[in-house]
Scaffold this motif. Structure first.
Motif, short mmCIF file in Angstrom:
data_model
loop_
_atom_site.label_atom_id
_atom_site.label_comp_id
_atom_site.label_asym_id
_atom_site.label_seq_id
_atom_site.Cartn_x
_atom_site.Cartn_y
_atom_site.Cartn_z
N CYS A 42 -41.85 4.54 54.97
CA CYS A 42 -40.15 3.82 55.75
C CYS A 42 -40.31 2.44 56.16
O CYS A 42 -38.86 1.89 55.18
N MET A 43 -40.82 1.88 56.67
CA MET A 43 -40.06 0.36 57.79
C MET A 43 -41.10 -0.28 56.63
O MET A 43 -39.95 -1.86 56.52
N ARG A 72 -38.50 -0.92 53.67
CA ARG A 72 -37.13 -1.70 53.93
C ARG A 72 -37.22 -2.71 54.39
O ARG A 72 -36.62 -3.96 53.79
N GLU A 73 -38.69 -3.71 54.69
CA GLU A 73 -39.01 -5.16 54.82
C GLU A 73 -38.96 -5.21 53.49
O GLU A 73 -39.21 -6.44 53.21
#
Length: 192
Positions: A3-4, A7-8
């Motif tokens: 998820c990170m 998002r990045e």
């Protein structure tokens, strides 16, 4: 985590889109978009099989500056193109790379043709270039490889296009590879 990273990636995509939206000059936008095509950076991945294909530091710097649309210091001393053209030479090299009178397009075409011919010959293919006696001038390939695969002949027609050439600029700033695609279509229809 996944998820990170997602998002990045989305954040970087938004940042890049903002950069493109803030870019007010079509030629700069076209250059940036052309650098993002699927094979745009392949020239950096090529492994050298011989010193003959290596780049001097100055050549690499110039190629990188051209790719990025940065000014080329060597062009600052020039004012006008050749007399038949009389256009102003810009520091970023747009005119020098697209002028039909100045010889840059023909020179790049001939150098690419020579390099492809040398590479094919160096790995043992029987090749010939300058096939003026076998084809009409509009349909003449640049290189014939006589023993390409299973004894079949391969004909190569090298073309060089620049995304900032006037005829491509209106679409090049939106689509990576647009200029190359248009040159390929023109070659196939014989309208070069």
């Amino acid at each position: 985590s996944i998820c990170m990273r997602e998002r990045e990636r989305e954040s970087k995509a938004k940042e890049f889109q903002k950069f493109l939206n803030d870019c007010h000059f079509k030629n700069k936008k076209a250059r940036v978009i052309s650098c993002g095509g699927p094979i745009a950076g392949c020239w950096l991945d090529a492994l050298l099989s011989t010193q003959a294909y290596s780049m001097m530091n100055a050549d690499f710097c110039s190629a990188s500056l051209l790719r990025l649309g940065a000014d080329l210091p060597a062009l600052r001393s020039l004012e006008l193109c050749i007399p038949q053209c009389s256009e102003v030479i810009d520091d970023a090299g747009y005119h020098a790379l697209t002028c039909k009178w100045g010889g840059g397009c023909i020179l790049r075409h001939d150098r690419v043709t020579d390099n492809v011919f040398q590479m094919l010959s160096s790995v043992g293919h029987r090749c010939r270039k300058e096939l003026t006696d076998q084809f009409s001038s509009k349909q003449r390939p640049d290189i014939a490889v006589y023993d390409y695969a299973d004894g079949k002949k391969l004909l190569l027609d090298i073309t060089v296009a620049h995304p900032c050439a006037q005829q491509y600029l209106t679409k090049s700033f939106a689509t990576a590879g647009f200029a190359a695609g248009e040159r390929e279509k023109a070659k196939k229809t014989g309208s070069t």
